[in-house]
Design an enzyme around this catalytic site. Structure first.
Site, mmCIF file in Angstrom:
data_model
loop_
_atom_site.group_PDB
_atom_site.id
_atom_site.type_symbol
_atom_site.label_atom_id
_atom_site.label_comp_id
_atom_site.label_asym_id
_atom_site.label_seq_id
_atom_site.Cartn_x
_atom_site.Cartn_y
_atom_site.Cartn_z
ATOM 1 N N GLY A 199 0.815 -1.205 0.000
ATOM 2 C CA GLY A 199 0.000 0.000 0.000
ATOM 3 C C GLY A 199 0.854 1.263 0.000
ATOM 4 N N ASN A 210 -7.801 4.502 9.111
ATOM 5 C CA ASN A 210 -7.306 3.270 9.737
ATOM 6 C C ASN A 210 -7.449 3.275 11.257
ATOM 7 O OD1 ASN A 210 -5.327 5.292 8.739
ATOM 8 N ND2 ASN A 210 -3.929 4.275 10.149
ATOM 9 N N GLN A 258 -7.729 0.586 3.793
ATOM 10 C CA GLN A 258 -8.497 0.005 4.908
ATOM 11 C C GLN A 258 -9.922 -0.344 4.498
ATOM 12 O OE1 GLN A 258 -7.769 -1.164 7.777
ATOM 13 N NE2 GLN A 258 -5.684 -0.430 7.984
ATOM 14 N N CYS A 294 3.116 1.490 14.474
ATOM 15 C CA CYS A 294 4.218 2.034 13.682
ATOM 16 C C CYS A 294 5.422 1.129 13.842
ATOM 17 C CB CYS A 294 4.505 3.482 14.008
ATOM 18 S SG CYS A 294 5.129 3.758 15.637
HETATM 19 C C1 LIG Z 1 -4.770 3.694 5.428
HETATM 20 C C2 LIG Z 1 -3.485 2.997 5.148
HETATM 21 N N1 LIG Z 1 -2.731 3.408 4.112
HETATM 22 C C3 LIG Z 1 -1.570 2.814 3.815
HETATM 23 C C4 LIG Z 1 -1.090 1.756 4.559
HETATM 24 C C5 LIG Z 1 0.227 1.121 4.180
HETATM 25 O O1 LIG Z 1 0.015 -0.120 3.559
HETATM 26 P P1 LIG Z 1 1.199 -1.225 3.512
HETATM 27 O O2 LIG Z 1 1.347 -1.731 4.900
HETATM 28 O O3 LIG Z 1 0.688 -2.285 2.577
HETATM 29 O O4 LIG Z 1 2.400 -0.541 2.982
HETATM 30 C C6 LIG Z 1 -1.831 1.307 5.663
HETATM 31 C C7 LIG Z 1 -1.326 0.206 6.522
HETATM 32 O O5 LIG Z 1 -1.240 0.331 7.726
HETATM 33 C C8 LIG Z 1 -3.059 1.947 5.961
HETATM 34 O O6 LIG Z 1 -3.806 1.564 7.004
#
Ligand SMILES: Cc1ncc(COP(=O)(O)O)c(C=O)c1O
Length: 370
Positions: free
Chosen positions: A71, A140, A168, A313
């Site tokens: 993501g 999230n 999410q 984190c």
């Molecule tokens: C809203 C949101 N965006 C981006 C991410 C990042 O995704 P990834 O862990 O696949 O890099 C997360 C993951 O925690 C998320 O909750």
């Protein structure tokens, strides 16, 4: 020993058994999807099948979907298309957005944690340079569902490009990229039962990107490098199951509401964030006044219940939540908020265990204070 209770699904969901099987079968096969021989063609077929499965989750054409390493990369890839534009991002975006565009102008949110569309309108009207707007579909930490359709329509009326982090939301609520009107939509496999380290960026028809990783021309030249075929295959299977399983989230929402009611009964002064707006069916963000989130997370963990303090984190450190601060929470309130997130295998017994452990901590903290 009783089995632990996992209530941290927004951090990562368990790998679905069918996806795990598909990953291990793909790992056992040799073949580069760019090779023209038969084993290469088999790899290509499995890659394209997964592309169709993931695209179907969000109503996209498979040809408009690019696989990434997760993501974070999907968000970053989209944000690089903002080069030369004025960038506006909401106050509650994930760090993968905020840390990529540190100079961005911030769109405020309401006390319920939803983007203030009128403020976005005013920001866009105040400066007519071409803009790039980024608003996530669901937060999230609080689960608050954002007015993405309205924000995207507004952005387009002003000639801006629009990016939506749907990481999410996808798999928990119905997502249709066309209906939302996003030019870029980011997804991540591990939030919906696929493997970690795989994501996708969906482009609106006709929208182009600036490649960040050049090389062999894979993924339409936007993201070079031999594709992570096993991971992508697992993502495809998980996405298909998520599409079919959307209806089951009504039961998850009922369990979340039960948890919310029971915790609020124990501590009537506890604040539930984003309680008055549409939320993801699985998310509950609640503050136990006076008890640091880290204490709650540890006490629950000792009782075998896993939750998180705001956003997880990588350093494992707990920082006061930027999201809750943007909603007007005081530093003390934000520091005492935990995120409880459920999933498709959560049961009412899991909620009993949560309520019991949280209630015991609450009673102890009140006895200590007395
Ligand atoms: C809203 C949101 N965006 C981006 C991410 C990042 O995704 P990834 O862990 O696949 O890099 C997360 C993951 O925690 C998320 O909750």
């Amino acid at each position: 020993m009783t089995a632990p209770v996992y209530l941290d699904w927004n951090a990562t969901a368990p790998l679905r058994a069918e996806a795990a099987r598909a990953v291990s079968e793909a790992l056992a096969r040799t073949g580069n999807p760019s090779s023209v021989h038969r084993w290469g063609r088999v790899a290509r077929q499995s890659l394209e099948r997964a592309r169709t499965q993931v695209a179907a989750l969000v109503g996209a054409a498979p040809s408009n979907l690019i696989f990434t390493s997760g993501g974070t990369e999907a968000n970053r890839l989209a944000l690089f298309a903002a080069s030369g534009r004025r960038i506006l991002v909401s106050a509650i975006e994930h760090d993968s957005v905020r840390e990529t565009v540190t100079e961005a102008e911030i769109i405020p949110v309401t006390p319920e944690g939803t983007v203030d569309v009128r403020a976005l309108e005013a920001l866009l009207a105040a400066d007519t340079r071409p803009a790039f707007v980024s608003v996530m579909l669901a937060n999230n930490e609080t689960g608050a569902i954002q007015p993405v359709q309205a924000a995207a329509a507004l952005a387009h009326r002003r000639g801006a490009l629009f990016h939506c982090d749907a990481i999410q939301a996808a798999g928990k609520i119905a997502v249709d990229v066309e209906a939302l009107g996003a030019d870029f939509l980011a997804l991540s496999a591990h939030k919906l039962g696929g493997p970690q380290g795989v994501g996708a960026l969906v482009l609106r028809e006709g929208v182009t990107l600036a490649a960040q990783q050049r090389g062999g021309g894979q993924e339409r030249g936007y993201r070079a490098g031999t594709e992570n075929v096993p991971g992508i295959v697992g993502f495809g299977v998980a996405a298909e199951l998520a599409t079919r399983g959307l209806a089951s989230y009504a039961a998850t929402a009922a369990l979340r509401d039960l948890a919310q009611d029971r915790l609020s009964e124990i501590a009537p002064e506890a604040r539930v964030f984003a309680a008055e707006v549409g939320r993801l069916p699985n998310t509950l963000c609640i503050a136990m006044p006076g008890v640091p989130a880290s204490t709650q997370v540890m006490a629950l963990d000792l009782a075998g219940v896993m939750v998180s303090a705001g956003a997880a984190c990588s350093s494992g450190k707990v920082r006061p939540s930027r999201v809750l601060a943007a909603m007007g929470a005081s530093p003390e309130e934000a520091a005492s908020a935990i995120r409880i997130s459920l999933g498709w295998s959560t049961t009412s017994t899991d909620i009993d265990r949560l309520v019991e452990a949280w209630g015991a901590l609450y009673r102890r903290s009140r006895a200590d204070a007395a």
